[in-house]
Design a protein around this motif. Structure first.
Motif, PDB file in Angstrom:
ATOM      1  N   ARG A  42     -10.989   5.249 -12.010  1.00 34.99           N
ATOM      2  CA  ARG A  42     -11.031   5.466 -10.836  1.00 34.99           C
ATOM      3  C   ARG A  42     -10.763   6.665 -10.199  1.00 34.99           C
ATOM      4  NH1 ARG A  42      -6.253   1.315  -8.465  1.00 34.99           N
ATOM      5  NH2 ARG A  42      -7.785  -0.162  -9.261  1.00 34.99           N
ATOM      6  N   GLU A  69      -7.856   8.658 -12.446  1.00 36.05           N
ATOM      7  CA  GLU A  69      -7.176   8.119 -13.305  1.00 36.05           C
ATOM      8  C   GLU A  69      -7.954   7.006 -14.356  1.00 36.05           C
ATOM      9  OE1 GLU A  69      -3.727   4.681 -12.982  1.00 36.05           O
ATOM     10  OE2 GLU A  69      -4.764   5.308 -11.270  1.00 36.05           O
ATOM     11  N   LYS A  71      -7.564   3.722 -15.424  1.00 36.91           N
ATOM     12  CA  LYS A  71      -6.763   2.788 -15.239  1.00 36.91           C
ATOM     13  C   LYS A  71      -6.619   1.550 -16.418  1.00 36.91           C
ATOM     14  CE  LYS A  71      -4.531  -0.321 -12.344  1.00 36.91           C
ATOM     15  NZ  LYS A  71      -3.345   0.090 -11.902  1.00 36.91           N
ATOM     16  N   ARG A  72      -7.805   1.454 -17.276  1.00 38.47           N
ATOM     17  CA  ARG A  72      -7.726   0.438 -18.478  1.00 38.47           C
ATOM     18  C   ARG A  72      -8.487   0.949 -19.465  1.00 38.47           C
ATOM     19  NH1 ARG A  72      -6.771  -2.904 -14.089  1.00 38.47           N
ATOM     20  NH2 ARG A  72      -4.971  -4.124 -13.945  1.00 38.47           N
ATOM     21  N   ASP A 144      -7.443  -5.365  -7.736  1.00 39.28           N
ATOM     22  CA  ASP A 144      -6.372  -5.580  -8.647  1.00 39.28           C
ATOM     23  C   ASP A 144      -5.877  -7.106  -8.238  1.00 39.28           C
ATOM     24  OD1 ASP A 144      -4.963  -5.203 -10.901  1.00 39.28           O
ATOM     25  OD2 ASP A 144      -4.709  -2.996 -10.625  1.00 39.28           O
ATOM     26  N   GLN A 368     -13.856   2.984  -7.982  1.00 37.15           N
ATOM     27  CA  GLN A 368     -13.472   2.265  -9.367  1.00 37.15           C
ATOM     28  C   GLN A 368     -14.820   2.213 -10.150  1.00 37.15           C
ATOM     29  OE1 GLN A 368      -9.931   0.119 -10.602  1.00 37.15           O
ATOM     30  NE2 GLN A 368     -11.426  -1.499 -10.776  1.00 37.15           N
TER      31      GLN A 368
END
Length: 373
Positions: A42, A69, A71-72, A144, A368
């Motif tokens: 994202r 970033e 994120k996962r 989220d 994202q």
């Protein structure tokens, strides 16, 4: 008495997973391993240059208010070691970007299916204590999980915990899914429990209307932390309502209330007013999601959601309610969110702004992308 109940549950889990080998039922079962993955990246930026991406307000003008970033970056391994027993591991490699202590490993558990009505689980997992425990984050209808999910997770009721559970489905007139869990309650990847108390929780969910998949859930839990008694409780409802040939409205709502022992024990003893039972939090969210199944080439659907949240981390003492709106537009490619692009805004409002804290009004814009492997 409760310690003996825990021992019985653990013994039952161990006996069930080993008894099959004694009788030789699964001696010829072949080992099956499946590997899945998830990538979420994202770009985020804050609308205020003095508020960083965590929501912390800076008076010195040193806030990092925009960034790319990861994120996962998850890897999931599932091994079917018999027709009744599975072992699951879930890693989030993105946690290596910061101090990985108590991170990275998310799920690590073994399950045993005795029959459709009784299943056993032991290890590190997400105990069922609300709607958001029923699905992974990659299929969530917002950016989220909710604020209350994070707070109740920090207090040991949701998110990744270490313990054991029994769960299953009951074929009654109204189908019922249940789960009873006992966990340490001090979050994931801990060497051991930080006290002798445990969190006992339960969830019962029933389908009220099969046509709209209208579900109603009740959650409740009792526990003790450092000799102080705690509780948590909640209710939730969800459903899918067809509107037209390609249009549907997917809706969920949830309310929870319980003790905030994490806040209580973070305070200096001179700052505390009363015992841990006097520190309580509560939250509510409503998440409507409008879906259009476009099915045009590789574009499967377009979705628009706008989650509203109300959360107060200490409504009996220093109450400062937090209200959050999260409008989001999502484009789904392929099927089952195997490829997805999301654009959303997290709009934070507090009853009063507190300088140099995260309790400060802000708007966080997020783009994202995700891919499921």
């Amino acid at each position: 008495m409760k310690h003996y109940l825990i021992l019985v549950l653990v013994f039952f889990c161990f006996w069930a997973t080993t008894a099959q080998d004694v009788v030789g039922v699964d001696a010829e079962t072949k080992l099956k391993i499946s590997i899945k993955g998830l990538f979420q990246g994202r770009y985020s930026f804050s609308s205020h240059k003095d508020i960083d991406l965590t929501g912390l307000q800076h008076t010195d003008g040193e806030a990092i208010y925009n960034s790319f970033e990861i994120k996962r970056a998850r890897l999931q391994f599932t091994s079917k070691i018999s027709d009744r027993t599975e072992v699951s591991l879930l890693l989030n490699l993105a946690d290596f970007k910061s101090d990985p202590k108590n991170k990275v490993l998310e799920n690590a558990y073994i399950t045993y299916r005795l029959n459709p009505y009784i299943n056993l689980k032991m290890g590190q997992f997400r105990p069922a204590f609300g709607l958001e425990d029923m699905y992974p984050v990659d299929v969530i209808k917002s950016m989220d999980y909710s604020n209350q999910y994070t707070a109740f997770g920090n207090n040991g009721w949701q998110s990744f915990q270490i313990g054991a559970s029994v769960y299953g489905n009951l074929n009654t007139e109204l189908p019922i899914r249940y789960e009873f869990s006992v966990v340490n309650g001090n979050n994931r990847n801990q060497i051991s429990d930080n006290d002798n108390g445990k969190h006992f929780s339960s969830r019962i969910e029933t389908v009220i209307d099969k046509k709209t998949n209208l579900k109603f859930g009740i959650n409740g839990g009792l526990g003790s932390v450092k000799a102080g008694d705690i509780y948590a409780a909640g209710v939730d409802v969800s459903g899918v309502f067809p509107l037209a040939e390609k249009w549907s409205l997917i809706t969920e709502a949830e309310f929870k209330q319980g003790n905030n022992q994490t806040l209580y024990y973070s305070l200096d003893s001179l700052q505390r007013r009363g015992g841990v039972g006097q520190y309580q939090m509560r939250g509510l969210y409503v998440l409507p999601n409008l879906r259009y199944d476009i099915n045009y080439h590789r574009l499967s659907s377009l979705e628009f959601s706008c989650r509203y949240e109300y959360f107060d981390q200490d409504f009996r003492h220093s109450s400062n309610p937090r209200q959050t709106w999260t409008p989001m537009l999502s484009a789904e490619f392929l099927k089952s969110y195997n490829a997805r692009i999301q654009f959303g805004v997290v709009i934070e409002r507090y009853k009063r702004n507190i300088a140099e804290t995260t309790q400060y009004r802000n708007e966080l814009f997020i783009i994202q992308v995700q891919s499921r492997l």
